[in-house]
Motif scaffolding. Structure first.
Motif, mmCIF file in Angstrom:
data_model
loop_
_atom_site.group_PDB
_atom_site.id
_atom_site.type_symbol
_atom_site.label_atom_id
_atom_site.label_comp_id
_atom_site.label_asym_id
_atom_site.label_seq_id
_atom_site.Cartn_x
_atom_site.Cartn_y
_atom_site.Cartn_z
ATOM 1 N N VAL A 1 0.829 -1.214 0.000
ATOM 2 C CA VAL A 1 0.000 0.000 0.000
ATOM 3 C C VAL A 1 0.863 1.263 0.000
ATOM 4 C CG1 VAL A 1 -1.770 1.294 1.282
ATOM 5 C CG2 VAL A 1 -1.985 -1.181 1.001
ATOM 6 N N GLY A 2 1.968 1.242 0.739
ATOM 7 C CA GLY A 2 2.871 2.399 0.796
ATOM 8 C C GLY A 2 3.404 2.787 -0.579
ATOM 9 N N HIS A 3 3.572 1.803 -1.456
ATOM 10 C CA HIS A 3 4.068 2.032 -2.816
ATOM 11 C C HIS A 3 3.013 2.768 -3.666
ATOM 12 C CE1 HIS A 3 6.554 0.933 -6.330
ATOM 13 N NE2 HIS A 3 5.419 0.699 -6.953
ATOM 14 N N PHE A 4 1.745 2.696 -3.238
ATOM 15 C CA PHE A 4 0.643 3.260 -4.028
ATOM 16 C C PHE A 4 -0.012 4.472 -3.375
ATOM 17 C CE2 PHE A 4 0.906 -1.248 -5.223
ATOM 18 C CZ PHE A 4 1.157 -1.085 -6.582
ATOM 19 N N THR A 5 0.642 5.041 -2.361
ATOM 20 C CA THR A 5 0.021 6.157 -1.628
ATOM 21 C C THR A 5 -0.403 7.290 -2.560
ATOM 22 O OG1 THR A 5 1.439 5.594 0.232
ATOM 23 C CG2 THR A 5 0.308 7.699 0.343
ATOM 24 N N ASP A 6 0.470 7.702 -3.479
ATOM 25 C CA ASP A 6 0.139 8.818 -4.372
ATOM 26 C C ASP A 6 -1.021 8.455 -5.301
ATOM 27 O OD1 ASP A 6 2.116 10.241 -3.172
ATOM 28 O OD2 ASP A 6 3.526 10.179 -4.858
ATOM 29 N N TRP A 7 -0.979 7.251 -5.828
ATOM 30 C CA TRP A 7 -2.040 6.785 -6.728
ATOM 31 C C TRP A 7 -3.384 6.766 -5.983
ATOM 32 C CZ3 TRP A 7 -5.333 2.517 -6.924
ATOM 33 C CH2 TRP A 7 -5.978 2.296 -8.153
ATOM 34 N N ILE A 8 -3.371 6.266 -4.755
ATOM 35 C CA ILE A 8 -4.602 6.170 -3.960
ATOM 36 C C ILE A 8 -5.120 7.564 -3.613
ATOM 37 C CG2 ILE A 8 -5.548 5.463 -1.709
ATOM 38 C CD1 ILE A 8 -3.515 3.056 -1.847
ATOM 39 N N THR A 9 -4.252 8.438 -3.106
ATOM 40 C CA THR A 9 -4.729 9.765 -2.691
ATOM 41 C C THR A 9 -5.189 10.583 -3.906
ATOM 42 O OG1 THR A 9 -2.423 10.452 -2.533
ATOM 43 C CG2 THR A 9 -3.520 9.977 -0.486
ATOM 44 N N HIS A 10 -4.552 10.384 -5.056
ATOM 45 C CA HIS A 10 -5.014 11.042 -6.279
ATOM 46 C C HIS A 10 -6.485 10.723 -6.532
ATOM 47 C CE1 HIS A 10 -5.194 12.340 -10.484
ATOM 48 N NE2 HIS A 10 -5.755 11.172 -10.737
ATOM 49 N N HIS A 11 -6.873 9.448 -6.394
ATOM 50 C CA HIS A 11 -8.261 9.058 -6.642
ATOM 51 C C HIS A 11 -9.182 9.515 -5.524
ATOM 52 C CE1 HIS A 11 -7.627 7.173 -10.437
ATOM 53 N NE2 HIS A 11 -6.573 6.540 -9.950
ATOM 54 N N LEU A 12 -8.702 9.496 -4.289
ATOM 55 C CA LEU A 12 -9.532 9.958 -3.166
ATOM 56 C C LEU A 12 -9.849 11.448 -3.323
ATOM 57 C CD1 LEU A 12 -7.814 8.322 -0.047
ATOM 58 C CD2 LEU A 12 -9.915 7.576 -1.211
ATOM 59 N N LEU A 13 -8.885 12.226 -3.833
ATOM 60 C CA LEU A 13 -9.055 13.664 -3.934
ATOM 61 C C LEU A 13 -9.802 14.070 -5.200
ATOM 62 C CD1 LEU A 13 -5.503 14.797 -2.760
ATOM 63 C CD2 LEU A 13 -7.640 14.880 -1.453
ATOM 64 N N SER A 14 -9.868 13.164 -6.177
ATOM 65 C CA SER A 14 -10.433 13.520 -7.480
ATOM 66 C C SER A 14 -11.969 13.560 -7.461
ATOM 67 C CB SER A 14 -9.960 12.544 -8.553
ATOM 68 O OG SER A 14 -10.604 11.311 -8.387
ATOM 69 N N GLN A 15 -12.594 13.185 -6.359
ATOM 70 C CA GLN A 15 -14.067 13.211 -6.321
ATOM 71 C C GLN A 15 -14.572 13.923 -5.077
ATOM 72 O OE1 GLN A 15 -16.652 12.062 -8.311
ATOM 73 N NE2 GLN A 15 -15.157 11.875 -9.942
#
Ligand code: 4AZ
Length: 245
Positions: free
Chosen positions: A231-245
């Motif tokens: 999950v730590g490797h994907f933090t930016d990818w995850i937060t990008h999607h959380l913030l996009s909506q």
């Protein structure tokens, strides 16, 4: 879950049962994978859990997936986002993460926080190998090939990349998008049906989602620990999607 025990109600309030049925059908939904509630309207799961031509829903708050329980929240999935670099080979699954957006029920909420439904935190620091963490799911056990009705959990140890990249373990099929956890002697492990679900580690009383159940060579085998999306490797990818909506 191999080597697990029945979980207590509310012990894994971010645990999701991801369920599908053929699109447009009126058949009952069936459990296919786990998932992790990150925000009221967002669930993290494994990319390999996504199929086309199906309707998806998540069930939160319950321990028994065969019964309608008082604290269950059943919410349709409106959008599934697979990692753009998800790739499956014969041996391994790379970048095996996906985000599910839930239907808004009571604006702005999808899932509602209760004693039995809570979000898990993303870690802003790594956990070291040897840390004891917890996995949970309704997947296969030593005796139940098709999984369990009751949510099970087990304690696993985080295993270093060095140890897990050993030739007699997973060799070069392991990359930074994943890590191993379990017990090198076998016995305690995630298994089919647990995929997409949480590996959670605790620090100072806060639970952090560190891994997503992804793959492994069988279940509970010696020198073949479970492999988890990092999950730590994907933090930016995850937060990008959380913030996009
Ligand atoms: C699976 O088939 C699977 N032992 C999930 C987890 C593990 C192996 C297989 C880890 O979905």
């Amino acid at each position: 879950i191999f080597g697990g025990r029945k979980s207590h109600p509310g012990a894994h309030p971010w645990q999701v049962s991801l369920q599908t049925r053929t699109k447009g059908s009126s058949e009952p939904f069936g459990h296919i994978c786990g998932g992790i509630l990150l925000e009221s309207c967002w669930v993290l799961t494994a990319a390999h859990c996504l199929k086309s031509g199906v309707e998806m829903q998540v069930v939160l708050g319950g321990v028994d997936i065969e019964k309608d329980e008082v604290y269950d929240q059943v919410i349709p999935v409106v959008k599934a986002i697979m990692h753009e670099e998800y790739r499956a080979t014969h041996f391994a699954l790379y970048n095996d993460v996906a985000m599910l957006q839930l239907r808004v029920t009571d604006s702005p909420y999808c899932a509602k926080e209760t004693r039995f439904v809570k979000t898990a935190c993303l870690a802003n620091h790594p956990f070291s190998s040897g840390t004891e963490c917890v996995i949970s799911g309704w997947g296969a056990t030593e005796t139940q090939k098709y999984g369990t009705n009751q949510l099970l959990d087990a304690r696993v140890l985080l295993i270093s990349q060095d140890k897990c990249k050993a030739p007699h373990v997973y060799g070069d099929s392991l990359d930074d998008s994943m890590f191993c956890a379990g017990n090198m002697n076998g016995g305690v492990d995630s298994c089919q049906g647990d995929s997409g679900g949480p590996l959670v580690c605790e620090r100072n009383g806060t639970h952090y989602v560190v891994g997503v159940v992804s793959w492994g060579d069988g279940c509970g085998k010696k020198h073949k620990p479970g492999v988890y999306s990092n999950v730590g490797h994907f933090t930016d990818w995850i937060t990008h999607h959380l913030l996009s909506q």
